[in-house]
Design a protein around this motif. Structure first.
Motif, PDB file in Angstrom:
ATOM      1  N   ALA A 101      43.239 -18.685  15.978  1.00 22.71           N
ATOM      2  CA  ALA A 101      42.105 -19.591  16.142  1.00 22.71           C
ATOM      3  C   ALA A 101      42.232 -20.770  15.181  1.00 22.71           C
ATOM      4  N   PRO A 102      41.935 -21.990  15.638  1.00 26.95           N
ATOM      5  CA  PRO A 102      42.042 -23.154  14.751  1.00 26.95           C
ATOM      6  C   PRO A 102      41.015 -23.092  13.631  1.00 26.95           C
ATOM      7  N   GLU A 103      41.418 -23.584  12.455  1.00 24.55           N
ATOM      8  CA  GLU A 103      40.496 -23.636  11.324  1.00 24.55           C
ATOM      9  C   GLU A 103      39.398 -24.634  11.618  1.00 24.55           C
ATOM     10  N   MET A 104      38.170 -24.250  11.356  1.00 26.17           N
ATOM     11  CA  MET A 104      37.039 -25.144  11.609  1.00 26.17           C
ATOM     12  C   MET A 104      36.766 -25.997  10.381  1.00 26.17           C
ATOM     13  N   PRO A 105      36.363 -27.255  10.587  1.00 26.83           N
ATOM     14  CA  PRO A 105      36.034 -28.110   9.444  1.00 26.83           C
ATOM     15  C   PRO A 105      34.873 -27.554   8.634  1.00 26.83           C
ATOM     16  N   TRP A 106      34.858 -27.899   7.368  1.00 28.57           N
ATOM     17  CA  TRP A 106      33.801 -27.468   6.453  1.00 28.57           C
ATOM     18  C   TRP A 106      32.430 -27.826   6.997  1.00 28.57           C
ATOM     19  N   GLN A 107      31.502 -26.912   6.828  1.00 33.39           N
ATOM     20  CA  GLN A 107      30.106 -27.163   7.161  1.00 33.39           C
ATOM     21  C   GLN A 107      29.267 -26.972   5.901  1.00 33.39           C
ATOM     22  N   ALA A 108      28.354 -27.894   5.648  1.00 28.03           N
ATOM     23  CA  ALA A 108      27.506 -27.809   4.463  1.00 28.03           C
ATOM     24  C   ALA A 108      26.581 -26.596   4.554  1.00 28.03           C
ATOM     25  N   PRO A 109      26.196 -26.023   3.416  1.00 26.21           N
ATOM     26  CA  PRO A 109      25.212 -24.929   3.434  1.00 26.21           C
ATOM     27  C   PRO A 109      23.898 -25.414   4.054  1.00 26.21           C
ATOM     28  N   ASP A 110      23.163 -24.491   4.619  1.00 28.57           N
ATOM     29  CA  ASP A 110      21.866 -24.805   5.213  1.00 28.57           C
ATOM     30  C   ASP A 110      20.892 -25.192   4.095  1.00 28.57           C
ATOM     31  N   SER A 111      20.282 -26.363   4.223  1.00 26.49           N
ATOM     32  CA  SER A 111      19.354 -26.813   3.179  1.00 26.49           C
ATOM     33  C   SER A 111      18.158 -25.880   3.027  1.00 26.49           C
ATOM     34  N   ASN A 112      17.874 -25.084   4.061  1.00 26.23           N
ATOM     35  CA  ASN A 112      16.782 -24.107   3.960  1.00 26.23           C
ATOM     36  C   ASN A 112      17.117 -22.974   2.990  1.00 26.23           C
ATOM     37  N   SER A 113      18.403 -22.893   2.626  1.00 28.09           N
ATOM     38  CA  SER A 113      18.812 -21.827   1.698  1.00 28.09           C
ATOM     39  C   SER A 113      18.660 -22.240   0.238  1.00 28.09           C
ATOM     40  N   ILE A 114      18.267 -23.480  -0.023  1.00 24.53           N
ATOM     41  CA  ILE A 114      18.031 -23.903  -1.406  1.00 24.53           C
ATOM     42  C   ILE A 114      16.843 -23.107  -1.937  1.00 24.53           C
ATOM     43  N   PRO A 115      17.018 -22.409  -3.040  1.00 23.33           N
ATOM     44  CA  PRO A 115      15.939 -21.514  -3.508  1.00 23.33           C
ATOM     45  C   PRO A 115      14.704 -22.273  -3.989  1.00 23.33           C
ATOM     46  N   ASN A 116      13.581 -21.627  -3.880  1.00 22.71           N
ATOM     47  CA  ASN A 116      12.324 -22.205  -4.371  1.00 22.71           C
ATOM     48  C   ASN A 116      12.148 -21.869  -5.848  1.00 22.71           C
ATOM     49  N   THR A 117      13.050 -22.428  -6.631  1.00 23.05           N
ATOM     50  CA  THR A 117      13.068 -22.217  -8.076  1.00 23.05           C
ATOM     51  C   THR A 117      13.229 -23.579  -8.746  1.00 23.05           C
ATOM     52  N   ALA A 118      13.193 -23.573 -10.069  1.00 27.61           N
ATOM     53  CA  ALA A 118      13.414 -24.827 -10.799  1.00 27.61           C
ATOM     54  C   ALA A 118      14.808 -25.375 -10.507  1.00 27.61           C
ATOM     55  N   ALA A 119      15.781 -24.468 -10.425  1.00 39.56           N
ATOM     56  CA  ALA A 119      17.146 -24.905 -10.108  1.00 39.56           C
ATOM     57  C   ALA A 119      17.211 -25.484  -8.695  1.00 39.56           C
ATOM     58  N   GLY A 120      16.492 -24.872  -7.775  1.00 40.07           N
ATOM     59  CA  GLY A 120      16.460 -25.370  -6.406  1.00 40.07           C
ATOM     60  C   GLY A 120      15.802 -26.730  -6.310  1.00 40.07           C
ATOM     61  N   GLU A 121      14.756 -26.937  -7.090  1.00 38.58           N
ATOM     62  CA  GLU A 121      14.083 -28.240  -7.094  1.00 38.58           C
ATOM     63  C   GLU A 121      15.015 -29.334  -7.604  1.00 38.58           C
TER      64      GLU A 121
END
Length: 327
Positions: A41-61
């Protein structure tokens, strides 16, 4: 053949065949086939992480703020910025598309995995902070951010988050800008002007002035490609190979790496037209301290070869590359 003998052979052979098929499909056959299919199978191009996965923490903010700074740089750091007035009004995502997440759209996928690193342009080992400030000073024709500022910390946090899952030292497929095959002739600004009028003028304006963002009231929906508000001569996209590769996979509107609307020749020529237009200057005297490391399309001397600045800017580039390989 005796009918009873045939029936007897079938009675023995069919169960054996079924048993062999089941055995090798369930224990050996299927896994081996799956492995073979996966490897083919061909390698798929990079996909960014889902922005919904950014945690609701100070680091996420902090990550969210960094993303907003990239998407709406002018709002915070532009001529009427709420934090500082240190850039020309363009947004980082005018060059790093979709807030640095688009495959072959000058994305940030490999920033966290490859920095700090040595860069020939400065002749030093550069941090992410140094690289961000390079963009502010060159592509946004502005001034550097304090490396310890909240804004710089947020931008760096966002780039680290985008690099989640990318192994240290690796550049995933789809990172950066694709390199096009060199033309066997100089890139032609006059031919490029025709391409610009047909394909680019509607978004970037007849005078390359760009289209202001009507929703946010600050920054550009489509950036200026030349003039006082555009990138200066020190920007990476002022190199023709970079601009041509960027244009081919992303322009005009609706194009993508797998849905190109321009030929390679059109991309080279329109890049030549854009980069032949006037734009802000910059002191480049400290760039490329080792002149033999200059890229073939760097348009400012001195050079370690005898080719002219004109040929270094527009090509043809193959003779330059061939001469360098003979050294």
């Amino acid at each position: 053949m005796n009918r009873n003998l045939v029936i007897g052979l079938l009675a023995i052979g069919v169960p054996v065949a079924i048993w062999l098929n089941v055995k090798y499909r369930t224990t050996d056959g299927i896994p081996k086939k799956a492995t073979a299919l996966a490897s083919a199978a061909p390698e798929m191009p990079w996909q960014a992480p889902d922005s919904n996965s950014i945690p609701n923490t100070a680091a996420g903010e902090l990550v969210r703020y960094g993303r907003d700074l990239i998407a709406h740089t002018s709002q915070y750091l532009g001529p009427r910025g709420t934090v500082a007035h240190i850039s020309n009004g363009m947004n980082c995502q005018n060059c790093h598309l979709a807030a640095g997440t688009r495959p072959w759209g000058n994305n940030y996928s490999a920033v966290a995995s490859t920095y700090p690193k040595y860069r020939d342009r400065s002749g030093t080992i550069e941090s992410i902070e140094k690289r961000v400030n390079d963009c502010l000073e060159r592509s946004l024709n502005g001034k550097a951010l304090d490396s310890n500022s909240h804004e710089m910390q947020a931008i760096v946090a966002y780039m680290h988050w985008l690099g989640t899952g990318v192994a240290k030292g690796k550049k995933p497929l789809g990172s950066g800008i694709k390199t096009l095959k060199n033309l066997d002739r100089p890139a032609d600004p006059e031919k490029g002007k025709i391409v610009f009028i047909e394909k680019c003028k509607a978004c970037h304006g007849a005078g390359g002035e760009g289209m202001p963002d009507p929703v946010n009231g600050t920054g550009y929906l489509y950036p200026p490609l030349w003039g006082t508000e555009s990138y200066n001569i020190g920007a990476g996209l002022f190199r023709l190979s970079r601009m041509a590769g960027y244009v081919k996979d992303n322009m005009p509107f609706g194009a993508a790496y797998d849905k190109a609307q321009l030929t390679d020749e059109q991309a080279w020529d329109v890049a030549a037209f854009i980069n032949s237009q006037p734009r802000p200057n910059k002191d480049l005297s400290k760039d490329w301290p080792h002149i033999d490391a200059k890229p073939f399309d760097y348009p400012f001397g001195p050079y370690a070869d005898s080719f002219s600045a004109q040929q270094h800017k527009y090509g043809p580039y193959n003779p330059i590359a061939q001469a360098a390989r003979k050294k």
